[in-house]
Design a protein around this motif. Sequence first.
Motif, short mmCIF file in Angstrom:
data_model
loop_
_atom_site.label_atom_id
_atom_site.label_comp_id
_atom_site.label_asym_id
_atom_site.label_seq_id
_atom_site.Cartn_x
_atom_site.Cartn_y
_atom_site.Cartn_z
N LYS A 137 0.83 -1.20 0.00
CA LYS A 137 0.00 0.00 0.00
C LYS A 137 0.86 1.25 0.00
O LYS A 137 0.56 2.25 -0.67
CB LYS A 137 -0.92 -0.03 1.22
CG LYS A 137 -1.90 1.13 1.31
CD LYS A 137 -2.99 1.05 0.25
CE LYS A 137 -4.10 2.07 0.50
NZ LYS A 137 -5.08 2.10 -0.60
N ALA A 164 2.27 1.74 -3.45
CA ALA A 164 1.22 2.28 -4.32
C ALA A 164 1.03 3.77 -4.07
O ALA A 164 0.81 4.55 -5.02
CB ALA A 164 -0.09 1.53 -4.09
N ALA A 165 1.12 4.20 -2.82
CA ALA A 165 0.99 5.62 -2.50
C ALA A 165 2.16 6.43 -3.07
O ALA A 165 1.97 7.53 -3.60
CB ALA A 165 0.90 5.82 -0.99
N GLU A 206 1.55 6.86 -6.67
CA GLU A 206 0.50 7.84 -6.93
C GLU A 206 1.07 9.25 -6.99
O GLU A 206 0.64 10.07 -7.81
CB GLU A 206 -0.56 7.73 -5.83
CG GLU A 206 -1.87 8.41 -6.14
CD GLU A 206 -2.93 8.14 -5.09
OE1 GLU A 206 -4.04 8.70 -5.23
OE2 GLU A 206 -2.66 7.40 -4.13
N THR A 207 2.06 9.56 -6.14
CA THR A 207 2.64 10.90 -6.14
C THR A 207 3.46 11.17 -7.40
O THR A 207 3.71 12.32 -7.75
CB THR A 207 3.52 11.13 -4.90
OG1 THR A 207 4.69 10.30 -4.97
CG2 THR A 207 2.76 10.85 -3.62
N TYR A 215 2.45 9.93 -10.33
CA TYR A 215 1.49 9.62 -11.40
C TYR A 215 1.84 8.31 -12.09
O TYR A 215 1.69 8.18 -13.32
CB TYR A 215 1.37 10.77 -12.40
CG TYR A 215 0.99 12.08 -11.75
CD1 TYR A 215 -0.10 12.16 -10.89
CD2 TYR A 215 1.73 13.24 -11.98
CE1 TYR A 215 -0.44 13.35 -10.26
CE2 TYR A 215 1.40 14.43 -11.37
CZ TYR A 215 0.31 14.49 -10.51
OH TYR A 215 -0.03 15.67 -9.89
N GLN A 254 1.44 3.91 -11.94
CA GLN A 254 0.40 2.93 -11.61
C GLN A 254 1.01 1.64 -11.11
O GLN A 254 2.22 1.40 -11.26
CB GLN A 254 -0.47 2.67 -12.84
CG GLN A 254 -1.28 3.87 -13.30
CD GLN A 254 -2.04 3.58 -14.58
OE1 GLN A 254 -1.45 3.43 -15.64
NE2 GLN A 254 -3.35 3.51 -14.48
N THR A 292 -6.91 0.39 -4.22
CA THR A 292 -5.88 1.26 -4.75
C THR A 292 -6.39 2.05 -5.95
O THR A 292 -6.73 1.46 -6.98
CB THR A 292 -4.64 0.44 -5.15
OG1 THR A 292 -4.12 -0.22 -3.98
CG2 THR A 292 -3.56 1.32 -5.74
N PRO A 293 -6.40 3.39 -5.87
CA PRO A 293 -6.92 4.18 -6.99
C PRO A 293 -6.05 4.17 -8.23
O PRO A 293 -6.55 4.33 -9.35
CB PRO A 293 -7.02 5.60 -6.40
CG PRO A 293 -6.09 5.60 -5.24
CD PRO A 293 -6.10 4.21 -4.69
N ASN A 294 -4.72 3.98 -8.08
CA ASN A 294 -3.84 3.97 -9.24
C ASN A 294 -3.50 2.55 -9.68
O ASN A 294 -2.42 2.28 -10.21
CB ASN A 294 -2.56 4.78 -8.98
CG ASN A 294 -1.81 4.35 -7.73
OD1 ASN A 294 -2.41 3.97 -6.73
ND2 ASN A 294 -0.49 4.43 -7.76
#
Length: 410
Positions: A293, A296-297, A300-301, A303, A305, A327-329
């Motif tokens: 997680k 993944a964060a 995300e920063t 951009y 995936q 996970t959004p990305n």
Amino acid sequence: MQLVSVHTDVVAVPPPHIGGMYWIFVTLRTDDGIEGVGEVYSATFHPDVMVVAIQDVFDRLLAGEDPHHVEKFFRRAYSSGFTQRPDLTMMGIVSGLEMACWDIIGKAAGKPVYELIGGKVNEKLRSYSYLYPQNASGAHDYNNLELSVECALEYMEQGFTALKFDPAGPYTVMGGHQLSLEDMDRSEAFCRRIREAVGNRCDLLFGTHGQMTVSGAVRLARRLEPYDPLWFEEPIPPGNSEAMGRVADKTTIPVATGERLTTKYEFHDLLRNNGASILQMNLGRVGGILEGKKVAALAETYYAQIAPHLYNGPVGAAASIQLATATPNFLVQESIRRWDGFHAEVLEEPLVWEDGYIIPSDKPGLGITLNREVIEAHSPYKDKRLHLAMWDSPYDFKAQSDTSWKDLSK
């Protein structure tokens, strides 16, 4: 709630060993009778060694502890022996034990793990599979272009919208190297013919397993660019993120990598060197669900995936599904076909796959239950081979007509 025991199963995967030669499952038990399962993605040592190492880590760092304290467990293991640095074997063990803790946490709360790490973002998860072309005798013939095209069409009709293949072998411990022109011709032919067959209905995912130099990877990438693959996977060996960034800077194909990396530290180094825009952490190696997680964060920063790697068993897959769901990305999840065959047999109920998508379970914890009868029938693992292996010999420019190199289990 306290952890009181760990049990390890080393499950021999029957031929043709899809998902590796064996899977290492761990089962944690609490003093109030809750059991949680996890999977260690083992690489560098034989499982006989891993069983002892798993017991050692449990005895020193988890016995008598509350399974909710996964952050504390990670820090103690990461610093074990005054190290405080990524260690592939330790993090593999931590990953399996940590996901087993999350399985217990979810069962105790009556919630799927994804609801405890941010909540459901994705109702269903796009999936991809390697192509597993079979010849007339039923054996896998990965190097056969015509059979691969047929397999691609079959998988597309089943519902897959992304297909992976890696015809640029062989894989040698001596890499990276420059590919022969024959290897590059074959790689380009695979992309051209499969693209012609599936059109724009499927993304093409090109794997290389880190076997090239930077210049060699760039040479191959330029041959593949006209067919617009979704990614160019692990073009050079892991360990030099700046070099991976030089490859990514010289191709229009997105670079994907990460199956052999572990912890947020190695992935941060990759991101800050612009080494990849698609991260392929394996939840059985990276450090577990919470560490995944965090990776993944970080992605995300930037951009970037995530596309979690999965060439092991269904317990690691279940953990990946929990992470991907929250996970959004998230981009796409590696599947092994449709989670049929032995991957389904070792579970009481198989993972749910429908028309190209994985459907996350709403059951507590990881949402799976091991089939003890099947596991015991395939345990213990008695072979001397590791999960996967490479050739010990240097790359041979004249051996390209020999397809036996593709069987990495030998």
